[in-house]
Write a protein that holds these residues in place. Structure first.
Motif, mmCIF file in Angstrom:
data_model
loop_
_atom_site.group_PDB
_atom_site.id
_atom_site.type_symbol
_atom_site.label_atom_id
_atom_site.label_comp_id
_atom_site.label_asym_id
_atom_site.label_seq_id
_atom_site.Cartn_x
_atom_site.Cartn_y
_atom_site.Cartn_z
ATOM 1 N N LEU A 184 1.054 -1.248 -0.002
ATOM 2 C CA LEU A 184 0.142 -0.119 0.075
ATOM 3 C C LEU A 184 1.037 1.164 0.206
ATOM 4 O O LEU A 184 1.790 1.407 0.459
ATOM 5 N N PRO A 185 0.814 2.710 -0.659
ATOM 6 C CA PRO A 185 1.558 3.434 -0.743
ATOM 7 C C PRO A 185 1.063 4.119 0.932
ATOM 8 O O PRO A 185 -0.065 4.311 1.554
ATOM 9 N N LEU A 186 2.098 4.399 1.178
ATOM 10 C CA LEU A 186 2.177 5.683 2.469
ATOM 11 C C LEU A 186 1.170 6.725 2.542
ATOM 12 O O LEU A 186 1.393 7.432 1.275
ATOM 13 N N ASP A 187 0.284 6.735 3.170
ATOM 14 C CA ASP A 187 -0.153 8.338 3.403
ATOM 15 C C ASP A 187 0.118 9.353 4.354
ATOM 16 O O ASP A 187 -0.074 10.945 4.213
ATOM 17 N N GLU A 188 -0.059 8.709 5.442
ATOM 18 C CA GLU A 188 1.260 10.233 6.581
ATOM 19 C C GLU A 188 1.984 8.889 7.180
ATOM 20 O O GLU A 188 1.634 8.710 7.039
ATOM 21 N N ILE A 189 2.607 9.633 8.347
ATOM 22 C CA ILE A 189 3.877 9.823 9.207
ATOM 23 C C ILE A 189 3.454 10.617 10.176
ATOM 24 O O ILE A 189 2.741 12.167 10.339
ATOM 25 N N ASP A 190 2.504 10.229 10.942
ATOM 26 C CA ASP A 190 2.313 10.712 12.496
ATOM 27 C C ASP A 190 3.745 9.853 13.402
ATOM 28 O O ASP A 190 3.487 8.639 13.933
ATOM 29 N N PRO A 191 4.111 11.034 14.563
ATOM 30 C CA PRO A 191 4.234 10.969 15.970
ATOM 31 C C PRO A 191 3.446 10.632 16.958
ATOM 32 O O PRO A 191 2.336 11.048 17.301
ATOM 33 N N SER A 192 3.319 9.285 17.943
ATOM 34 C CA SER A 192 3.018 8.369 18.458
ATOM 35 C C SER A 192 3.767 8.136 19.278
ATOM 36 O O SER A 192 5.014 7.620 19.622
ATOM 37 N N MET A 193 2.282 7.418 19.970
ATOM 38 C CA MET A 193 3.851 6.881 21.639
ATOM 39 C C MET A 193 3.773 5.283 21.064
ATOM 40 O O MET A 193 2.038 4.828 20.603
ATOM 41 N N TYR A 194 4.339 3.858 21.581
ATOM 42 C CA TYR A 194 4.549 3.024 20.995
ATOM 43 C C TYR A 194 4.232 2.205 22.347
ATOM 44 O O TYR A 194 5.679 2.339 23.189
ATOM 45 N N TYR A 195 3.710 1.178 23.102
ATOM 46 C CA TYR A 195 3.958 0.245 23.739
ATOM 47 C C TYR A 195 4.480 -0.682 23.285
ATOM 48 O O TYR A 195 3.081 -1.435 23.238
ATOM 49 N N ALA A 196 5.244 -1.400 23.552
ATOM 50 C CA ALA A 196 5.267 -3.437 22.983
ATOM 51 C C ALA A 196 5.202 -4.032 23.930
ATOM 52 O O ALA A 196 4.819 -3.828 24.451
ATOM 53 N N GLN A 197 4.669 -4.625 23.222
ATOM 54 C CA GLN A 197 3.949 -5.976 24.269
ATOM 55 C C GLN A 197 4.166 -7.299 24.136
ATOM 56 O O GLN A 197 4.416 -8.658 24.995
ATOM 57 N N THR A 198 5.394 -7.396 22.815
ATOM 58 C CA THR A 198 6.299 -8.360 23.074
ATOM 59 C C THR A 198 6.860 -8.007 21.857
ATOM 60 O O THR A 198 7.426 -6.831 21.263
ATOM 61 N N ASP A 199 7.774 -8.896 21.641
ATOM 62 C CA ASP A 199 9.197 -8.548 20.946
ATOM 63 C C ASP A 199 8.634 -7.900 18.781
ATOM 64 O O ASP A 199 9.618 -6.951 18.304
ATOM 65 N N TRP A 200 7.115 -8.504 18.836
ATOM 66 C CA TRP A 200 6.996 -8.392 17.137
ATOM 67 C C TRP A 200 5.888 -7.873 17.717
ATOM 68 O O TRP A 200 5.437 -6.922 16.096
ATOM 69 N N SER A 201 5.321 -6.630 18.085
ATOM 70 C CA SER A 201 3.818 -6.094 18.339
ATOM 71 C C SER A 201 3.660 -5.620 19.385
ATOM 72 O O SER A 201 4.205 -6.170 20.490
ATOM 73 N N GLY A 202 2.646 -4.212 19.152
ATOM 74 C CA GLY A 202 2.400 -3.893 20.403
ATOM 75 C C GLY A 202 1.773 -2.652 20.104
ATOM 76 O O GLY A 202 0.362 -3.017 18.843
ATOM 77 N N GLU A 203 1.391 -1.778 21.407
ATOM 78 C CA GLU A 203 -0.100 -0.938 20.955
ATOM 79 C C GLU A 203 0.715 0.516 20.607
ATOM 80 O O GLU A 203 1.370 1.459 20.978
ATOM 81 N N ARG A 204 -0.542 1.034 19.386
ATOM 82 C CA ARG A 204 -0.365 3.327 19.692
ATOM 83 C C ARG A 204 -1.077 3.634 19.678
ATOM 84 O O ARG A 204 -2.007 3.633 19.960
ATOM 85 N N TYR A 205 -0.670 4.655 20.791
ATOM 86 C CA TYR A 205 -0.986 5.183 21.317
ATOM 87 C C TYR A 205 -0.690 7.270 20.780
ATOM 88 O O TYR A 205 0.292 7.712 20.536
ATOM 89 N N MET A 206 -1.762 8.290 20.657
ATOM 90 C CA MET A 206 -1.378 9.634 20.859
ATOM 91 C C MET A 206 -0.254 10.073 21.738
ATOM 92 O O MET A 206 -0.281 9.596 22.535
ATOM 93 N N THR A 207 0.487 10.589 20.839
ATOM 94 C CA THR A 207 1.679 11.634 22.246
ATOM 95 C C THR A 207 0.681 12.470 23.042
ATOM 96 O O THR A 207 -0.309 12.923 22.878
ATOM 97 N N GLU A 208 0.793 12.928 23.927
ATOM 98 C CA GLU A 208 0.190 13.720 25.114
ATOM 99 C C GLU A 208 -0.473 14.793 24.780
ATOM 100 O O GLU A 208 -1.307 15.361 24.455
ATOM 101 N N GLU A 209 0.854 15.373 23.691
ATOM 102 C CA GLU A 209 0.501 17.118 23.219
ATOM 103 C C GLU A 209 -1.207 16.977 22.499
ATOM 104 O O GLU A 209 -1.632 17.573 22.240
ATOM 105 N N ALA A 210 -0.502 14.889 21.379
ATOM 106 C CA ALA A 210 -1.831 15.220 20.198
ATOM 107 C C ALA A 210 -2.997 14.875 20.823
ATOM 108 O O ALA A 210 -4.155 15.432 20.509
ATOM 109 N N ARG A 211 -2.869 14.244 22.500
ATOM 110 C CA ARG A 211 -4.204 13.693 22.919
ATOM 111 C C ARG A 211 -4.927 15.031 24.170
ATOM 112 O O ARG A 211 -6.248 14.991 23.574
ATOM 113 N N GLN A 212 -4.315 16.097 23.987
ATOM 114 C CA GLN A 212 -4.575 17.402 24.707
ATOM 115 C C GLN A 212 -4.999 18.104 23.959
ATOM 116 O O GLN A 212 -5.663 18.615 24.325
#
Length: 87
Positions: A34-62
């Motif tokens: 798929l073509p790249l559409d957007e680059i988003d600074p985010s927070m990443y919480y690794a749940q394993t070595d291979w996957s995790g969860e993405r969260y908004m930065t606190e600035e974006a959330r606020q």
């Protein structure tokens, strides 16, 4: 891959024209692209070595109309770049 590593890789591609499309693989097996559409600074919480969860930065959330509607990133989350494909 870190941002520094990505920058080094991209520097080696400086000979390509600026109109070169950036594509993302759906998975490691190359089942779709798929073509790249957007680059988003985010927070990443690794749940394993291979996957995790993405969260908004606190600035974006606020900056949202209702910040409470979005989960805060876990304390151990790290800053990352989320690359979003076109749908």
């Amino acid at each position: 891959m870190t941002l520094a590593e990505l920058r080094r890789e991209l520097a080696e591609l400086d000979h390509l024209p600026g109109e070169t499309i950036v594509i993302l693989a759906k998975d490691a097996e190359g089942n779709a692209f798929l073509p790249l559409d957007e680059i988003d600074p985010s927070m990443y919480y690794a749940q394993t070595d291979w996957s995790g969860e993405r969260y908004m930065t606190e600035e974006a959330r606020q900056a949202q109309a209702d910040p409470g509607a979005y989960s805060k990133a876990p304390i151990d989350a790290v800053i990352g770049l989320c690359l979003w494909p076109t749908s």
